[in-house]
Design an enzyme around this catalytic site. Structure first.
Site, PDB file in Angstrom:
ATOM      1  N   LEU A  35       0.837  -1.210   0.000  1.00 20.08           N
ATOM      2  CA  LEU A  35       0.000   0.000   0.000  1.00 20.08           C
ATOM      3  C   LEU A  35       0.874   1.265   0.000  1.00 20.08           C
ATOM      4  CD1 LEU A  35      -3.038  -0.902   2.311  1.00 20.08           C
ATOM      5  CD2 LEU A  35      -2.779  -1.209  -0.162  1.00 20.08           C
ATOM      6  N   THR A 134       8.268  -5.044 -18.156  1.00 18.61           N
ATOM      7  CA  THR A 134       7.982  -3.929 -19.059  1.00 18.61           C
ATOM      8  C   THR A 134       8.843  -3.991 -20.319  1.00 18.61           C
ATOM      9  OG1 THR A 134       8.344  -1.545 -19.238  1.00 18.61           O
ATOM     10  CG2 THR A 134       9.588  -2.639 -17.545  1.00 18.61           C
ATOM     11  N   ASP A 135       8.364  -3.352 -21.388  1.00 22.69           N
ATOM     12  CA  ASP A 135       9.176  -3.263 -22.608  1.00 22.69           C
ATOM     13  C   ASP A 135      10.360  -2.312 -22.418  1.00 22.69           C
ATOM     14  OD1 ASP A 135       7.757  -0.852 -22.537  1.00 22.69           O
ATOM     15  OD2 ASP A 135       7.063  -0.951 -24.610  1.00 22.69           O
ATOM     16  N   GLU A 136      10.341  -1.527 -21.320  1.00 24.48           N
ATOM     17  CA  GLU A 136      11.404  -0.534 -21.117  1.00 24.48           C
ATOM     18  C   GLU A 136      12.765  -1.180 -20.861  1.00 24.48           C
ATOM     19  OE1 GLU A 136      10.350   2.910 -18.764  1.00 24.48           O
ATOM     20  OE2 GLU A 136       8.218   2.551 -19.100  1.00 24.48           O
ATOM     21  N   TYR A 159      14.477   2.825 -13.035  1.00 22.17           N
ATOM     22  CA  TYR A 159      13.282   1.964 -13.039  1.00 22.17           C
ATOM     23  C   TYR A 159      13.487   0.765 -13.954  1.00 22.17           C
ATOM     24  CZ  TYR A 159       8.768   0.205 -14.682  1.00 22.17           C
ATOM     25  OH  TYR A 159       7.737  -0.622 -15.054  1.00 22.17           O
ATOM     26  N   LYS A 163      13.842  -3.315 -13.159  1.00 20.54           N
ATOM     27  CA  LYS A 163      12.968  -4.339 -13.742  1.00 20.54           C
ATOM     28  C   LYS A 163      13.820  -5.357 -14.504  1.00 20.54           C
ATOM     29  CE  LYS A 163       9.085  -4.612 -13.653  1.00 20.54           C
ATOM     30  NZ  LYS A 163       8.150  -5.227 -12.667  1.00 20.54           N
ATOM     31  N   ASN A 188       3.082   0.317 -22.668  1.00 22.46           N
ATOM     32  CA  ASN A 188       2.308   1.205 -21.782  1.00 22.46           C
ATOM     33  C   ASN A 188       0.842   0.799 -21.702  1.00 22.46           C
ATOM     34  OD1 ASN A 188       4.689   2.738 -21.948  1.00 22.46           O
ATOM     35  ND2 ASN A 188       3.531   4.635 -21.736  1.00 22.46           N
ATOM     36  N   VAL A 215       4.188  18.621 -21.394  1.00 23.13           N
ATOM     37  CA  VAL A 215       4.604  17.570 -22.331  1.00 23.13           C
ATOM     38  C   VAL A 215       6.125  17.649 -22.434  1.00 23.13           C
ATOM     39  CG1 VAL A 215       4.493  16.769 -24.730  1.00 23.13           C
ATOM     40  CG2 VAL A 215       2.436  17.692 -23.632  1.00 23.13           C
ATOM     41  N   TYR A 216       6.792  16.529 -22.183  1.00 25.04           N
ATOM     42  CA  TYR A 216       8.267  16.514 -22.218  1.00 25.04           C
ATOM     43  C   TYR A 216       8.807  16.812 -23.609  1.00 25.04           C
ATOM     44  CZ  TYR A 216       8.925  14.434 -17.563  1.00 25.04           C
ATOM     45  OH  TYR A 216       8.984  14.203 -16.212  1.00 25.04           O
ATOM     46  N   ARG A 291      12.846  14.854 -19.838  1.00 23.18           N
ATOM     47  CA  ARG A 291      13.332  13.988 -18.758  1.00 23.18           C
ATOM     48  C   ARG A 291      14.742  13.503 -19.129  1.00 23.18           C
ATOM     49  NH1 ARG A 291       9.727   8.753 -18.962  1.00 23.18           N
ATOM     50  NH2 ARG A 291       8.535   9.592 -17.243  1.00 23.18           N
ATOM     51  N   PRO A 292      15.692  13.462 -18.135  1.00 26.05           N
ATOM     52  CA  PRO A 292      17.034  12.968 -18.464  1.00 26.05           C
ATOM     53  C   PRO A 292      16.960  11.515 -18.952  1.00 26.05           C
ATOM     54  CG  PRO A 292      16.921  13.769 -16.169  1.00 26.05           C
ATOM     55  CD  PRO A 292      15.539  13.841 -16.721  1.00 26.05           C
TER      56      PRO A 292
HETATM   57  P1  NAD Z   1       1.508   0.757  -9.734  1.00 25.54           P
HETATM   58  O1  NAD Z   1       2.610   1.645  -9.284  1.00 25.54           O
HETATM   59  O2  NAD Z   1       0.205   1.333 -10.085  1.00 25.54           O
HETATM   60  O3  NAD Z   1       1.243  -0.375  -8.626  1.00 25.54           O
HETATM   61  C1  NAD Z   1       2.277  -1.052  -7.991  1.00 25.54           C
HETATM   62  C2  NAD Z   1       1.740  -1.679  -6.719  1.00 25.54           C
HETATM   63  O4  NAD Z   1       2.828  -2.398  -6.091  1.00 25.54           O
HETATM   64  C3  NAD Z   1       1.219  -0.666  -5.698  1.00 25.54           C
HETATM   65  O5  NAD Z   1      -0.045  -1.070  -5.232  1.00 25.54           O
HETATM   66  C4  NAD Z   1       2.252  -0.705  -4.576  1.00 25.54           C
HETATM   67  O6  NAD Z   1       1.700  -0.459  -3.299  1.00 25.54           O
HETATM   68  C5  NAD Z   1       2.796  -2.121  -4.698  1.00 25.54           C
HETATM   69  N1  NAD Z   1       4.159  -2.241  -4.158  1.00 25.54           N
HETATM   70  C6  NAD Z   1       5.232  -1.469  -4.457  1.00 25.54           C
HETATM   71  N2  NAD Z   1       6.305  -1.887  -3.747  1.00 25.54           N
HETATM   72  C7  NAD Z   1       5.902  -2.946  -2.991  1.00 25.54           C
HETATM   73  C8  NAD Z   1       6.533  -3.786  -2.058  1.00 25.54           C
HETATM   74  N3  NAD Z   1       7.812  -3.614  -1.711  1.00 25.54           N
HETATM   75  N4  NAD Z   1       5.827  -4.784  -1.493  1.00 25.54           N
HETATM   76  C9  NAD Z   1       4.514  -4.962  -1.808  1.00 25.54           C
HETATM   77  N5  NAD Z   1       3.842  -4.175  -2.667  1.00 25.54           N
HETATM   78  C10 NAD Z   1       4.536  -3.175  -3.257  1.00 25.54           C
HETATM   79  O7  NAD Z   1       2.119  -0.072 -10.962  1.00 25.54           O
HETATM   80  P2  NAD Z   1       1.389  -0.680 -12.239  1.00 25.54           P
HETATM   81  O8  NAD Z   1       1.370   0.350 -13.300  1.00 25.54           O
HETATM   82  O9  NAD Z   1       0.121  -1.331 -11.819  1.00 25.54           O
HETATM   83  O10 NAD Z   1       2.430  -1.782 -12.669  1.00 25.54           O
HETATM   84  C11 NAD Z   1       2.351  -3.119 -12.149  1.00 25.54           C
HETATM   85  C12 NAD Z   1       3.483  -3.940 -12.745  1.00 25.54           C
HETATM   86  O11 NAD Z   1       3.382  -3.949 -14.162  1.00 25.54           O
HETATM   87  C13 NAD Z   1       4.857  -3.380 -12.409  1.00 25.54           C
HETATM   88  O12 NAD Z   1       5.716  -4.467 -12.143  1.00 25.54           O
HETATM   89  C14 NAD Z   1       5.286  -2.660 -13.680  1.00 25.54           C
HETATM   90  O13 NAD Z   1       6.680  -2.674 -13.828  1.00 25.54           O
HETATM   91  C15 NAD Z   1       4.593  -3.508 -14.741  1.00 25.54           C
HETATM   92  N6  NAD Z   1       4.255  -2.794 -15.985  1.00 25.54           N
HETATM   93  C16 NAD Z   1       3.495  -1.644 -15.943  1.00 25.54           C
HETATM   94  C17 NAD Z   1       3.127  -1.019 -17.135  1.00 25.54           C
HETATM   95  C18 NAD Z   1       2.263   0.231 -17.145  1.00 25.54           C
HETATM   96  O14 NAD Z   1       2.052   0.805 -18.213  1.00 25.54           O
HETATM   97  N7  NAD Z   1       1.719   0.668 -16.024  1.00 25.54           N
HETATM   98  C19 NAD Z   1       3.558  -1.543 -18.360  1.00 25.54           C
HETATM   99  C20 NAD Z   1       4.328  -2.713 -18.351  1.00 25.54           C
HETATM  100  C21 NAD Z   1       4.654  -3.331 -17.164  1.00 25.54           C
END
Ligand code: NAD
Length: 333
Positions: A35, A134-136, A159, A163, A188, A215-216, A291-292
């Site tokens: 949370l 992620t694709d990043e 980040y 990952k 994304n 916008v960056y 952004r850098p």
């Molecule tokens: P988000 O930031 O909305 O949610 C992340 C959640 O993880 C939060 O609820 C946070 O409380 C929880 N969290 C963080 N650190 C924690 C810890 N140490 N222990 C327990 N819980 C923890 O992220 P999201 O956008 O929902 O992304 C979820 C996953 O999908 C991530 O792994 C992200 O890398 C991956 N992802 C996201 C996207 C995107 O576009 N959002 C795209 C590709 C992959």
């Protein structure tokens, strides 16, 4: 089947839990989430009365707590999403990214390995660990080409580096220990429940407050966008049918320059709300210092998941973008 979803109070995790609960009546879900500021447990309020959904507040960095929880819950599978996820924050302060994304991933992975190798574990359980990435991790592209699953990793932000590190640890657990792992790398996502700080909610929030929409750079950076529910269906497809040790790209085949996406959101706001300066929210668009290390373009080749698992994105982008904008208008009003 007993599942753990980590990060289930975040954007994708909360959508995934609602999706799994609605479509798979045989799954029982334990949501493990620290949370953080990015989460909102209220998104799961509709499941409060369900006997098939449970929540435990837990920081994955706390190895002892992770161990206790895995041993008690006895999962058949894990969808691992918990992460610090905002690139800008990783530039301001990378440490939580290394802790949650690298150490946190190691802790849940290692505790699952130990439990699944123990006599306590049901021999017929699938014992599958799905790591959501992620694709990043692949770095950046020029105008041409797309990332495939064999593109070498070249992360550019703390980040994406965290990952990439977690992906490598998961990969090693298949090759070294034979753990039933699978890794997904998605582009994304957009949809409801995303934290205010991300691009689409920021554009809508700023526009509704009649503040400058930042916008960056010149807005030329390109991203591929996938509706979050499409991502959820891809994750379940990979969880059920992906090859052990497999690695699958997920994407929308839907590339947009940031500036064009922002303009489209403004057009939707013009239609839905219609109170922009001189009748056009686009007048609020302001270019700000880049952004850098800002990656120029991401593009994912999703031929493998299409060919091997028969998954493809199904939602219409303009329809779902408009629905998403309406969801945030309601949230911010
Ligand atoms: P988000 O930031 O909305 O949610 C992340 C959640 O993880 C939060 O609820 C946070 O409380 C929880 N969290 C963080 N650190 C924690 C810890 N140490 N222990 C327990 N819980 C923890 O992220 P999201 O956008 O929902 O992304 C979820 C996953 O999908 C991530 O792994 C992200 O890398 C991956 N992802 C996201 C996207 C995107 O576009 N959002 C795209 C590709 C992959």
């Amino acid at each position: 089947m007993k599942l753990i979803v980590t990060g289930g109070a975040g954007f994708i995790g909360s959508n995934l839990i609602l999706f799994l609960h609605e479509n798979y009546p045989d799954v029982e879900i334990l949501n493990l989430d620290k949370l953080t500021y990015a989460s909102d447990i209220n998104y799961l309020a509709p499941l409060k009365q369900s006997g098939r959904y449970h929540f435990k507040k837990l920081d994955l960095v706390d190895r002892v707590a992770v161990q206790k929880t895995v041993k008690t819950w006895k999962p058949d599978g894990v969808f691992h999403l918990a992460a610090e996820s905002h690139v800008d924050n990783s530039i301001q302060g990378p440490e939580p990214f290394i802790l949650s994304n690298v150490v946190g991933t190691f802790n849940i992975l290692e505790e699952c390995r130990q439990f699944w190798n123990s006599a306590e574990s049901d021999p017929d359980s699938p014992k599958r660990f799905l790591h959501v990435s992620t694709d990043e991790v692949y770095g950046t592209l020029g105008d041409e080409g797309s990332f495939t699953e064999t593109t070498p990793y070249a992360p550019n932000s703390p980040y994406s580096a965290s990952k990439a590190g977690s992906d490598m640890i998961v990969r090693s657990y298949f090759h070294t220990f034979g753990l039933n792992t699978v890794i997904t790398n998605c582009s994304n996502n957009y949809g409801p429940h995303q934290h205010d700080e991300k691009l689409i909610p920021t554009v809508i929030r700023k526009a509704l407050k009649k503040e400058e929409i930042p916008v960056y750079g010149s807005g030329e950076n390109v991203r591929d966008w996938l509706y979050v529910k499409d991502h959820c269906s891809a994750l379940m497809t990979v969880f059920q049918n992906g090859k052990a040790g497999g690695h699958y790209n997920i994407g929308g085949e839907n590339e947009w320059k940031n500036i064009d996406l922002v303009r489209s959101i403004c057009d939707i706001l013009n239609r839905e709300v219609g109170e922009g300066p001189e009748d056009d929210y686009q007048n609020l668009i302001t270019f700000v210092k880049d952004r850098p290390g800002h990656d120029f373009r991401y593009s994912v080749d999703i031929q493998k998941i299409k060919d091997e698992l028969g998954w493809a994105p199904s939602e219409n982008f303009m329809e779902k973008l408009a629905e998403t904008v309406r969801w945030y208008i309601e949230r911010y009003s």
